[in-house]
Design a protein around this motif. Sequence first.
Motif, PDB file in Angstrom:
ATOM      1  N   THR A 116      27.862  22.983  38.781  1.00 16.71           N
ATOM      2  CA  THR A 116      26.670  22.241  39.184  1.00 16.71           C
ATOM      3  C   THR A 116      25.825  21.895  37.982  1.00 16.71           C
ATOM      4  O   THR A 116      25.886  22.558  36.949  1.00 16.71           O
ATOM      5  CB  THR A 116      25.817  23.058  40.166  1.00 16.71           C
ATOM      6  OG1 THR A 116      25.203  24.128  39.460  1.00 16.71           O
ATOM      7  CG2 THR A 116      26.644  23.604  41.302  1.00 16.71           C
ATOM      8  N   HIS A 132      33.505  11.844  46.051  1.00 20.04           N
ATOM      9  CA  HIS A 132      32.765  13.112  46.012  1.00 20.04           C
ATOM     10  C   HIS A 132      31.649  13.066  44.969  1.00 20.04           C
ATOM     11  O   HIS A 132      30.515  13.486  45.221  1.00 20.04           O
ATOM     12  CB  HIS A 132      33.730  14.250  45.707  1.00 20.04           C
ATOM     13  CG  HIS A 132      33.083  15.588  45.561  1.00 20.04           C
ATOM     14  ND1 HIS A 132      32.497  16.250  46.614  1.00 20.04           N
ATOM     15  CD2 HIS A 132      32.917  16.387  44.476  1.00 20.04           C
ATOM     16  CE1 HIS A 132      32.003  17.407  46.192  1.00 20.04           C
ATOM     17  NE2 HIS A 132      32.247  17.502  44.900  1.00 20.04           N
ATOM     18  N   ARG A 133      31.969  12.528  43.806  1.00 15.20           N
ATOM     19  CA  ARG A 133      30.953  12.466  42.741  1.00 15.20           C
ATOM     20  C   ARG A 133      29.839  11.478  43.087  1.00 15.20           C
ATOM     21  O   ARG A 133      28.683  11.680  42.684  1.00 15.20           O
ATOM     22  CB  ARG A 133      31.608  12.110  41.413  1.00 15.20           C
ATOM     23  CG  ARG A 133      32.546  13.218  40.935  1.00 15.20           C
ATOM     24  CD  ARG A 133      33.023  13.026  39.526  1.00 15.20           C
ATOM     25  NE  ARG A 133      34.026  14.025  39.179  1.00 15.20           N
ATOM     26  CZ  ARG A 133      34.572  14.145  37.968  1.00 15.20           C
ATOM     27  NH1 ARG A 133      34.199  13.338  36.990  1.00 15.20           N
ATOM     28  NH2 ARG A 133      35.482  15.075  37.738  1.00 15.20           N
ATOM     29  N   VAL A 178      28.315  18.128  49.628  1.00 10.46           N
ATOM     30  CA  VAL A 178      27.206  17.511  48.909  1.00 10.46           C
ATOM     31  C   VAL A 178      26.294  16.646  49.784  1.00 10.46           C
ATOM     32  O   VAL A 178      25.080  16.644  49.587  1.00 10.46           O
ATOM     33  CB  VAL A 178      27.732  16.699  47.701  1.00 10.46           C
ATOM     34  CG1 VAL A 178      26.593  16.041  46.945  1.00 10.46           C
ATOM     35  CG2 VAL A 178      28.504  17.610  46.757  1.00 10.46           C
ATOM     36  N   GLU A 221      26.148  23.242  47.538  1.00 13.08           N
ATOM     37  CA  GLU A 221      26.292  22.148  46.569  1.00 13.08           C
ATOM     38  C   GLU A 221      27.754  21.930  46.193  1.00 13.08           C
ATOM     39  O   GLU A 221      28.177  20.804  45.961  1.00 13.08           O
ATOM     40  CB  GLU A 221      25.469  22.422  45.309  1.00 13.08           C
ATOM     41  CG  GLU A 221      25.529  21.277  44.311  1.00 13.08           C
ATOM     42  CD  GLU A 221      24.670  21.491  43.080  1.00 13.08           C
ATOM     43  OE1 GLU A 221      24.608  20.566  42.254  1.00 13.08           O
ATOM     44  OE2 GLU A 221      24.073  22.579  42.947  1.00 13.08           O
ATOM     45  N   THR A 222      28.533  23.005  46.152  1.00 14.84           N
ATOM     46  CA  THR A 222      29.932  22.881  45.746  1.00 14.84           C
ATOM     47  C   THR A 222      30.869  22.597  46.913  1.00 14.84           C
ATOM     48  O   THR A 222      32.065  22.388  46.703  1.00 14.84           O
ATOM     49  CB  THR A 222      30.418  24.165  45.041  1.00 14.84           C
ATOM     50  OG1 THR A 222      30.178  25.294  45.891  1.00 14.84           O
ATOM     51  CG2 THR A 222      29.712  24.349  43.718  1.00 14.84           C
ATOM     52  N   ALA A 234      22.764  13.240  45.850  1.00 16.49           N
ATOM     53  CA  ALA A 234      22.115  14.548  45.814  1.00 16.49           C
ATOM     54  C   ALA A 234      21.144  14.652  44.645  1.00 16.49           C
ATOM     55  O   ALA A 234      20.018  15.154  44.795  1.00 16.49           O
ATOM     56  CB  ALA A 234      23.173  15.649  45.727  1.00 16.49           C
ATOM     57  N   LYS A 235      21.561  14.187  43.489  1.00 14.68           N
ATOM     58  CA  LYS A 235      20.680  14.268  42.323  1.00 14.68           C
ATOM     59  C   LYS A 235      19.468  13.336  42.476  1.00 14.68           C
ATOM     60  O   LYS A 235      18.372  13.650  42.012  1.00 14.68           O
ATOM     61  CB  LYS A 235      21.458  13.928  41.041  1.00 14.68           C
ATOM     62  CG  LYS A 235      22.475  14.989  40.680  1.00 14.68           C
ATOM     63  CD  LYS A 235      21.843  16.358  40.595  1.00 14.68           C
ATOM     64  CE  LYS A 235      22.859  17.470  40.648  1.00 14.68           C
ATOM     65  NZ  LYS A 235      22.220  18.806  40.775  1.00 14.68           N
ATOM     66  N   TYR A 272      23.691  18.721  51.267  1.00 16.87           N
ATOM     67  CA  TYR A 272      22.913  19.265  50.154  1.00 16.87           C
ATOM     68  C   TYR A 272      21.804  18.286  49.771  1.00 16.87           C
ATOM     69  O   TYR A 272      20.658  18.677  49.528  1.00 16.87           O
ATOM     70  CB  TYR A 272      23.846  19.524  48.967  1.00 16.87           C
ATOM     71  CG  TYR A 272      23.184  19.935  47.676  1.00 16.87           C
ATOM     72  CD1 TYR A 272      22.770  21.244  47.474  1.00 16.87           C
ATOM     73  CD2 TYR A 272      22.997  19.019  46.643  1.00 16.87           C
ATOM     74  CE1 TYR A 272      22.174  21.628  46.268  1.00 16.87           C
ATOM     75  CE2 TYR A 272      22.414  19.388  45.449  1.00 16.87           C
ATOM     76  CZ  TYR A 272      22.013  20.695  45.269  1.00 16.87           C
ATOM     77  OH  TYR A 272      21.414  21.070  44.090  1.00 16.87           O
ATOM     78  N   SER A 325      35.325  20.554  42.943  1.00 13.97           N
ATOM     79  CA  SER A 325      33.915  20.412  42.602  1.00 13.97           C
ATOM     80  C   SER A 325      33.657  20.974  41.218  1.00 13.97           C
ATOM     81  O   SER A 325      34.119  22.057  40.888  1.00 13.97           O
ATOM     82  CB  SER A 325      33.035  21.163  43.609  1.00 13.97           C
ATOM     83  OG  SER A 325      33.197  20.643  44.888  1.00 13.97           O
ATOM     84  N   ASP A 379      28.714  11.117  46.066  1.00 16.52           N
ATOM     85  CA  ASP A 379      27.847  11.916  46.921  1.00 16.52           C
ATOM     86  C   ASP A 379      26.905  12.774  46.073  1.00 16.52           C
ATOM     87  O   ASP A 379      25.740  12.990  46.428  1.00 16.52           O
ATOM     88  CB  ASP A 379      28.672  12.826  47.842  1.00 16.52           C
ATOM     89  CG  ASP A 379      29.246  12.082  49.035  1.00 16.52           C
ATOM     90  OD1 ASP A 379      28.607  11.108  49.491  1.00 16.52           O
ATOM     91  OD2 ASP A 379      30.326  12.463  49.521  1.00 16.52           O
ATOM     92  N   ARG A 380      27.394  13.243  44.950  1.00 18.54           N
ATOM     93  CA  ARG A 380      26.552  14.033  44.042  1.00 18.54           C
ATOM     94  C   ARG A 380      25.436  13.167  43.445  1.00 18.54           C
ATOM     95  O   ARG A 380      24.348  13.672  43.160  1.00 18.54           O
ATOM     96  CB  ARG A 380      27.395  14.651  42.930  1.00 18.54           C
ATOM     97  CG  ARG A 380      28.319  15.772  43.406  1.00 18.54           C
ATOM     98  CD  ARG A 380      29.084  16.400  42.242  1.00 18.54           C
ATOM     99  NE  ARG A 380      28.173  16.972  41.260  1.00 18.54           N
ATOM    100  CZ  ARG A 380      27.569  18.140  41.388  1.00 18.54           C
ATOM    101  NH1 ARG A 380      27.747  18.865  42.470  1.00 18.54           N
ATOM    102  NH2 ARG A 380      26.764  18.595  40.436  1.00 18.54           N
TER     103      ARG A 380
END
Length: 269
Positions: free
Chosen positions: A27, A172-173, A95, A91-92, A179-180, A98, A24, A175-176
């Motif tokens: 953030t 994974h990214r 996600v 968050e790390t 989240a954003k 999160y 990860s 998923d971020r």
Amino acid sequence: MLLKHSAVQRLALSMGISMLLASSPVTANGPIGDHVNQLQTHLPTYAQEVDWLIGKVDGMVGTYEAKGKGGVNSEELIEHWEAVDFHAAIETNYVPVYALIWQSLFGVKDGIAKEKPVAVIRQEQQKLEQSLWQALGAVKLAAQYQQQGKLAKRGNDNQLTEPNQILAEIKHRLDRVVAKAAEKLPQQATDIVHNTYLNLFEGLEGRLIAEDAELVESLEKDFNVTLPLALKNQSDVEEIRKVVSTMQVKLDKASTLLQQAQSQSRDVF
């Protein structure tokens, strides 16, 4: 309205362990703090913060019920969440949940701002509590893997060389990105999409085209058109999650194809 702690264990067991093993980055909200590299030590603090957050939300909703919109400052919800260490810990490490926390926070916040019925806001409050306990379960599981040396050190970039490692990081990214979007930060989400495509996916395209050119073309469209357009239009988070989920299924297919190709190559030699 709190969930029993035993529910956390059931929720944690249902989570994908592979996400906990993925690396990860720092953030988007700034340095993550070294506490995320010492999760086991900080578990009591995280649990206290979850209790504190739930109490703050419950108090705010109670005040809204008694005094109406003018009696509360709903902006404090976001401030409270961003102030606690647990924010970076989840968050790390996981996600997807999160993102659910952010959705529920805004559900409560916007519900108060729009003067929705208390019953509606209580539903969002319950979702938030469920997500927070689920998040604590995920961090506890991550702490176990960290102690076993199976969890990548947070805040450091990993040199990803194997296709499966790269594809796992891409998922994974993505998923971020969700989240954003849930944080209502579409530009940050879009930046993650573009950087992921340029720095990770493009490096795999050559090998993947040889296995399934149509799959590559479909993912290129997702990265460069479908997902950025959904973010630009500030689509509902659930719609963005659907786009990402579809992309992740395609990435799983890509992983299988590359594994098969690698296996066949070994058999030849």
